[in-house]
Write an enzyme that holds these catalytic residues in place. Sequence first.
Site, short mmCIF file in Angstrom:
data_model
loop_
_atom_site.label_atom_id
_atom_site.label_comp_id
_atom_site.label_asym_id
_atom_site.label_seq_id
_atom_site.Cartn_x
_atom_site.Cartn_y
_atom_site.Cartn_z
N ASN A 169 0.75 -1.23 -0.02
CA ASN A 169 0.03 0.19 0.02
C ASN A 169 0.77 1.15 0.04
OD1 ASN A 169 1.21 -0.29 2.42
ND2 ASN A 169 -0.93 -0.11 3.73
N HIS A 177 3.42 1.90 2.04
CA HIS A 177 3.84 2.23 3.35
C HIS A 177 5.48 1.94 3.45
CE1 HIS A 177 3.07 -2.00 5.30
NE2 HIS A 177 4.39 -1.66 4.94
C1 F6R Z 1 9.77 -3.63 7.83
C2 F6R Z 1 9.06 -2.57 7.10
C3 F6R Z 1 8.02 -2.53 6.04
C4 F6R Z 1 8.37 -3.35 5.02
C5 F6R Z 1 7.46 -3.56 3.82
C6 F6R Z 1 7.82 -4.35 2.73
O1 F6R Z 1 10.67 -3.37 8.92
O2 F6R Z 1 9.41 -1.43 7.52
O3 F6R Z 1 7.55 -1.34 5.55
O4 F6R Z 1 9.91 -2.73 4.27
O5 F6R Z 1 6.26 -3.93 4.38
O6 F6R Z 1 7.66 -5.64 3.07
P1 F6R Z 1 8.67 -6.75 2.23
O7 F6R Z 1 10.18 -6.31 1.91
O8 F6R Z 1 8.49 -8.14 3.11
O9 F6R Z 1 7.97 -6.69 1.05
#
Ligand code: F6R
Length: 251
Positions: free
Chosen positions: A136, A138
């Site tokens: 999303n 974030h």
């Molecule tokens: C984790 C974090 C999250 C991830 C994001 C992507 O510490 O801050 O914002 O970076 O959700 O997650 P992945 O890398 O698992 O796709």
Amino acid sequence: MQINIYKDYSTLSFYTAMEIITLVKMKPDAVLCLAAGNTPALAYNMLTQQAIAEKVDFSQCTFIGLDEWVGIPPENEGSCHYFLQQNLFKPLNISRSNIYLFDALINDLKQECEDMDNIIASVGGIDLMLVGVGMNAHIGFNEPGIPADLYAHVIALDTGTQSVGQKYFKQNTRLEKGITLGLKHLQEAKKVIMMANGKHKAEIIKKALEEPIRTDIPASIVRTHKQALVMLDREASSLLNKDIIVCNEIR
Ligand code: F6R
């Protein structure tokens, strides 16, 4: 902001590891804030192998946690704490006294946020913040709509984040709130690396890099940072309009 595109996940991870190692060689007491999650996992693996092989000294670095699932203990394999411990701190043999992670079990989470803000200020700010991108958009747990001028805070997680987050846990886990550094920390970090890989991230990367910068696409805020490096593999960059976005293709 600079955008680098690497041919695959492995190459992306190698160059990400090298960015961190190069920084630490130049500034051995660097303050590092490194995300957990699937995206940087291989980079950390390559980083630790390379650091051990080259005897790169991380012992003077300070490590700041980006975020944590509220209520999830550090020994739970789905916690950010556990991930960083296993993938970075243990292999690099980092002293506990150089690691500042959120205590997501504490009663006074507001105080925990203030304490983290104070720690970051007392160590002179973050030299490198390495972040992934949520489905999303974030960054950390800065969910869509969150004001860009916040420091550490507690946040109700989007339903999407709650369900995507299940991938880190062995069993279904209640993930209602997160504790996270804010986008103000990102803007104040001396350097930011935003990493993304895979086709599943292509749409959100396009939004983050092509649509107007706004708080309902938190990852778009990275574009306001002068020392931001966006590191993508070809799949994550596949929907970018290369006529309007300047990208460096790294072969
Ligand atoms: C984790 C974090 C999250 C991830 C994001 C992507 O510490 O801050 O914002 O970076 O959700 O997650 P992945 O890398 O698992 O796709």
